[in-house]
Design a protein around this motif. Structure first.
Motif, PDB file in Angstrom:
ATOM      1  N   ASN A 109      -2.399  -1.311  16.848  1.00  9.71           N
ATOM      2  CA  ASN A 109      -1.639  -0.123  16.485  1.00  9.71           C
ATOM      3  C   ASN A 109      -0.207  -0.563  16.181  1.00  9.71           C
ATOM      4  OD1 ASN A 109      -0.574   2.395  16.198  1.00  9.71           O
ATOM      5  ND2 ASN A 109      -1.195   3.156  18.212  1.00  9.71           N
ATOM      6  N   ALA A 110       0.118  -0.680  14.894  1.00  9.06           N
ATOM      7  CA  ALA A 110       1.393  -1.284  14.518  1.00  9.06           C
ATOM      8  C   ALA A 110       2.047  -0.529  13.374  1.00  9.06           C
ATOM      9  CB  ALA A 110       1.166  -2.731  14.110  1.00  9.06           C
ATOM     10  N   ARG A 111       3.358  -0.565  13.343  1.00  5.94           N
ATOM     11  CA  ARG A 111       4.114  -0.092  12.177  1.00  5.94           C
ATOM     12  C   ARG A 111       5.061  -1.195  11.755  1.00  5.94           C
ATOM     13  NH1 ARG A 111       5.529   6.178  13.872  1.00  5.94           N
ATOM     14  NH2 ARG A 111       3.444   6.613  14.646  1.00  5.94           N
ATOM     15  N   MET A 112       5.199  -1.352  10.462  1.00  3.08           N
ATOM     16  CA  MET A 112       6.044  -2.458  10.012  1.00  3.08           C
ATOM     17  C   MET A 112       6.910  -2.030   8.845  1.00  3.08           C
ATOM     18  SD  MET A 112       2.709  -4.516   8.803  1.00  3.08           S
ATOM     19  CE  MET A 112       1.718  -3.444   9.857  1.00  3.08           C
ATOM     20  N   PHE A 113       8.050  -2.677   8.765  1.00  2.00           N
ATOM     21  CA  PHE A 113       9.083  -2.296   7.810  1.00  2.00           C
ATOM     22  C   PHE A 113       9.775  -3.548   7.292  1.00  2.00           C
ATOM     23  CE2 PHE A 113       8.405   1.093  10.758  1.00  2.00           C
ATOM     24  CZ  PHE A 113       8.565   2.267  10.047  1.00  2.00           C
ATOM     25  N   ARG A 114      10.302  -3.448   6.069  1.00  2.00           N
ATOM     26  CA  ARG A 114      11.290  -4.437   5.628  1.00  2.00           C
ATOM     27  C   ARG A 114      12.547  -3.642   5.346  1.00  2.00           C
ATOM     28  NH1 ARG A 114       9.478  -9.044   1.538  1.00  2.00           N
ATOM     29  NH2 ARG A 114       8.718 -10.138   3.394  1.00  2.00           N
TER      30      ARG A 114
ATOM     31  N   PRO B 161       4.199  -9.033   3.247  1.00  2.00           N
ATOM     32  CA  PRO B 161       4.110  -9.783   1.985  1.00  2.00           C
ATOM     33  C   PRO B 161       4.034 -11.294   2.251  1.00  2.00           C
ATOM     34  CG  PRO B 161       5.855  -8.124   1.881  1.00  2.00           C
ATOM     35  CD  PRO B 161       5.405  -8.174   3.304  1.00  2.00           C
ATOM     36  N   ALA B 162       3.363 -11.992   1.372  1.00  2.00           N
ATOM     37  CA  ALA B 162       3.128 -13.419   1.582  1.00  2.00           C
ATOM     38  C   ALA B 162       4.412 -14.238   1.541  1.00  2.00           C
ATOM     39  CB  ALA B 162       2.151 -13.952   0.530  1.00  2.00           C
ATOM     40  N   ASP B 163       5.491 -13.657   1.011  1.00  2.00           N
ATOM     41  CA  ASP B 163       6.739 -14.434   0.926  1.00  2.00           C
ATOM     42  C   ASP B 163       7.585 -14.285   2.191  1.00  2.00           C
ATOM     43  OD1 ASP B 163       7.713 -11.867   0.782  1.00  2.00           O
ATOM     44  OD2 ASP B 163       8.786 -12.129  -1.115  1.00  2.00           O
ATOM     45  N   ASP B 164       7.016 -13.749   3.257  1.00  2.00           N
ATOM     46  CA  ASP B 164       7.825 -13.534   4.461  1.00  2.00           C
ATOM     47  C   ASP B 164       8.098 -14.860   5.166  1.00  2.00           C
ATOM     48  OD1 ASP B 164       8.655 -10.876   6.050  1.00  2.00           O
ATOM     49  OD2 ASP B 164       8.393 -12.551   7.438  1.00  2.00           O
ATOM     50  N   ARG B 165       9.350 -15.053   5.565  1.00  2.00           N
ATOM     51  CA  ARG B 165       9.725 -16.295   6.230  1.00  2.00           C
ATOM     52  C   ARG B 165       9.155 -16.390   7.641  1.00  2.00           C
ATOM     53  NH1 ARG B 165      14.101 -19.321   3.977  1.00  2.00           N
ATOM     54  NH2 ARG B 165      14.615 -19.925   6.100  1.00  2.00           N
TER      55      ARG B 165
ATOM     56  N   THR C  60      11.610 -10.708  11.645  1.00  2.00           N
ATOM     57  CA  THR C  60      11.725 -11.962  10.896  1.00  2.00           C
ATOM     58  C   THR C  60      12.905 -11.874   9.928  1.00  2.00           C
ATOM     59  OG1 THR C  60      10.484 -11.563   8.835  1.00  2.00           O
ATOM     60  CG2 THR C  60       9.186 -11.988  10.825  1.00  2.00           C
ATOM     61  N   ARG C  61      13.238 -13.023   9.331  1.00  2.00           N
ATOM     62  CA  ARG C  61      14.349 -13.058   8.380  1.00  2.00           C
ATOM     63  C   ARG C  61      13.982 -12.388   7.055  1.00  2.00           C
ATOM     64  NH1 ARG C  61      18.652 -16.901   9.029  1.00  2.00           N
ATOM     65  NH2 ARG C  61      17.247 -18.189  10.250  1.00  2.00           N
ATOM     66  N   GLY C  62      12.750 -11.925   6.933  1.00  2.00           N
ATOM     67  CA  GLY C  62      12.352 -11.195   5.733  1.00  2.00           C
ATOM     68  C   GLY C  62      11.905 -12.122   4.608  1.00  2.00           C
ATOM     69  N   ALA C  63      12.043 -11.638   3.388  1.00  2.00           N
ATOM     70  CA  ALA C  63      11.530 -12.368   2.232  1.00  2.00           C
ATOM     71  C   ALA C  63      12.373 -13.596   1.941  1.00  2.00           C
ATOM     72  CB  ALA C  63      11.537 -11.461   1.003  1.00  2.00           C
ATOM     73  N   GLY C  64      11.749 -14.583   1.371  1.00  2.00           N
ATOM     74  CA  GLY C  64      12.503 -15.752   0.953  1.00  2.00           C
ATOM     75  C   GLY C  64      11.779 -16.497  -0.141  1.00  2.00           C
ATOM     76  N   GLU C  65      12.558 -17.163  -0.972  1.00  2.00           N
ATOM     77  CA  GLU C  65      11.997 -18.124  -1.912  1.00  2.00           C
ATOM     78  C   GLU C  65      11.436 -19.289  -1.105  1.00  2.00           C
ATOM     79  OE1 GLU C  65      12.217 -17.944  -5.471  1.00  2.00           O
ATOM     80  OE2 GLU C  65      12.659 -15.881  -4.881  1.00  2.00           O
TER      81      GLU C  65
ATOM     82  N   ALA D 209      20.858 -15.594   1.168  1.00  2.00           N
ATOM     83  CA  ALA D 209      22.239 -15.173   1.419  1.00  2.00           C
ATOM     84  C   ALA D 209      22.288 -13.799   2.076  1.00  2.00           C
ATOM     85  CB  ALA D 209      23.021 -15.166   0.105  1.00  2.00           C
ATOM     86  N   ASN D 210      21.444 -12.884   1.625  1.00  2.00           N
ATOM     87  CA  ASN D 210      21.492 -11.518   2.153  1.00  2.00           C
ATOM     88  C   ASN D 210      20.101 -11.059   2.570  1.00  2.00           C
ATOM     89  OD1 ASN D 210      24.375 -10.870   1.633  1.00  2.00           O
ATOM     90  ND2 ASN D 210      23.742 -11.291  -0.484  1.00  2.00           N
ATOM     91  N   PRO D 211      19.601 -11.623   3.661  1.00  2.00           N
ATOM     92  CA  PRO D 211      18.227 -11.305   4.042  1.00  2.00           C
ATOM     93  C   PRO D 211      18.078  -9.859   4.519  1.00  2.00           C
ATOM     94  CG  PRO D 211      19.298 -12.628   5.739  1.00  2.00           C
ATOM     95  CD  PRO D 211      20.259 -12.543   4.594  1.00  2.00           C
TER      96      PRO D 211
END
Lengths: 271, 271
Positions: free
Chosen positions: A2-7, A16-20, A87-92, A99-101
């Motif tokens: 039972n989870a909720r998730m946000f960016r 998303p697969a690009d999550d750090r 997490t630090r969110g999306a990243g290359e 710079a602005n995660p």
């Protein structure tokens, strides 16, 4: 789960697969005990999360909406475990932090794990906790050492694994901090170069007037009583470490009473 | 990000929140250089992935469908970078690995990063690579040390960070292995207690008849030439480390020629 998730403030159905977080374990987490829909130690957990976020340079989401989403998972007024992961969110591709995660955050509800109504059996793990002052104390998501050690403990048929640091001192269990009774005083391993500074441990140190210092495995074995603690299960007495056995000890019972005053989930059942 | 992801053989649109990759960095990855739609070092990368999977006890997906999905991202016959990431898949809360994990795997296509057409400037990072023999050599997803070190290098305005191990020896860069020319022989730091045993490094060791041993930062500074290498960018000459500067060196040019014979993407442009 039972989870909720946000960016940031955008709700997600999945990560998303690009999550750090997936790429590098570039995140932090907390596990909080929920009592009748309330989170008594929210403030303490959020403080540690903030400390970790500062150390890693991860911007935290605003506290209010996170707490609101977390508590809404327990709107039925139930008991349980709340896990909060940021997490630090999306990243290359590449280690360099963006710079602005925009942080990713997940709140999830879990059942309280079953606790044996006997003392725990510990196994000394071969996997050590590496000395890494940059990451010591905080509850980050680089947890392969604990995963490997926990697997060792399970293979050994033990309830938990005792982990040593690089120098061979006892540092804690895979999911809990360690307290030992030595010459009438509670002693906990100092968290300096490695290990997690647990929220329950931080509550118990002053409550038990405990000392923090380096602790050898021989001292643990020679201790008069040993317990583990964490914010999910409270105090767990240790009954066995290799050939060493401990009967129940009144000082552990007293520590449980002290903890029961600090969190209603850890109320002591009448004997 | 152009990516495809699966859990076992089921295609996913995104990663479920219960993935142990997010929770604990419980996974492994490879980054492979793709040349005109082909992956010349696929075998070597898959071998290292398998080694890591054995070490961590993560079951690998079958190689054939992974390779097929990966190559389909480059069906246009283009150049680029393929990233392959495998996690232990879904898990309940808790470090204990599930009994029968179904691995999550992600293949993604990325552009070849720009490489400065001058020697790199290195910054000696304060963040060390902790000594952890259980994880040394393999390319696992617990990479906070590299994240912190890379951020240091960026703050210093350097191209890359030189990382030291717990004992203060040079171990490598955040994203590349290190080679130094000492008394006419190439020397690379031995990967024993920490560091990543890179695929490009493994190709170059025999090609350059290089030695592997402990290497102090003073020895790096005193070396006649220094380069970094990885499987994405090949050989990157180092021009500066603090006050020490290196002009271009014929031995580095010779090493690049040797590498160009091992992977077509690293062909040397005629001078």
């Amino acid at each position: 789960m039972n989870a909720r998730m946000f960016r940031g403030d955008v709700r997600l159905d999945a990560i998303p697969a690009d999550d750090r977080g997936i790429a590098y374990g570039d995140g932090l987490f907390e596990t909080l005990r929920v009592h009748r829909g309330e989170v008594p130690w929210w403030r303490e957990h959020w403080s540690r999360l903030r400390l970790g976020a500062e150390r890693l340079g991860i911007p935290l989401p605003d506290e209010a909406p996170v707490r609101e989403e977390a508590e809404s998972l327990f709107a039925d007024g139930g008991d349980g475990v709340l896990k909060l992961l940021v997490t630090r969110g999306a990243g290359e591709r590449g280690y360099a932090p963006p710079a602005n995660p925009v942080p990713t955050w997940i709140v999830s509800r879990h059942a309280v794990p079953a606790t044996p109504d006997r003392g725990l059996c510990l196994h000394v793990c071969a996997t050590r906790v590496a000395s890494q002052p940059a990451l010591a104390g905080i509850k980050h998501c680089n947890r392969l050492e604990q995963v490997l050690a926990r697997a060792e403990a399970e293979r050994a048929g033990a309830d938990e694994g005792l982990m040593l640091d690089s120098a061979g001192n006892a540092i804690g269990a895979t999911t809990a901090n360690l307290f030992t009774l030595i010459e009438g005083r509670w002693v906990a391993p100092a968290i300096v170069d490695c290990g997690i500074a647990g929220v329950c441990r931080a509550k118990l140190l002053p409550a038990l007037d405990a000392d923090e210092r380096m602790l050898s495995p021989a001292e643990v074995e020679a201790a008069d009583a040993v317990f583990l603690c964490n914010a999910v299960r409270g105090i767990l007495p240790v009954a066995r470490l290799g050939a060493r056995e401990w009967p129940s000890h009144p000082a552990v019972a007293a520590a449980r009473i002290a903890l029961s005053r600090l969190h209603p989930s850890f109320a002591v059942e009448p004997a």
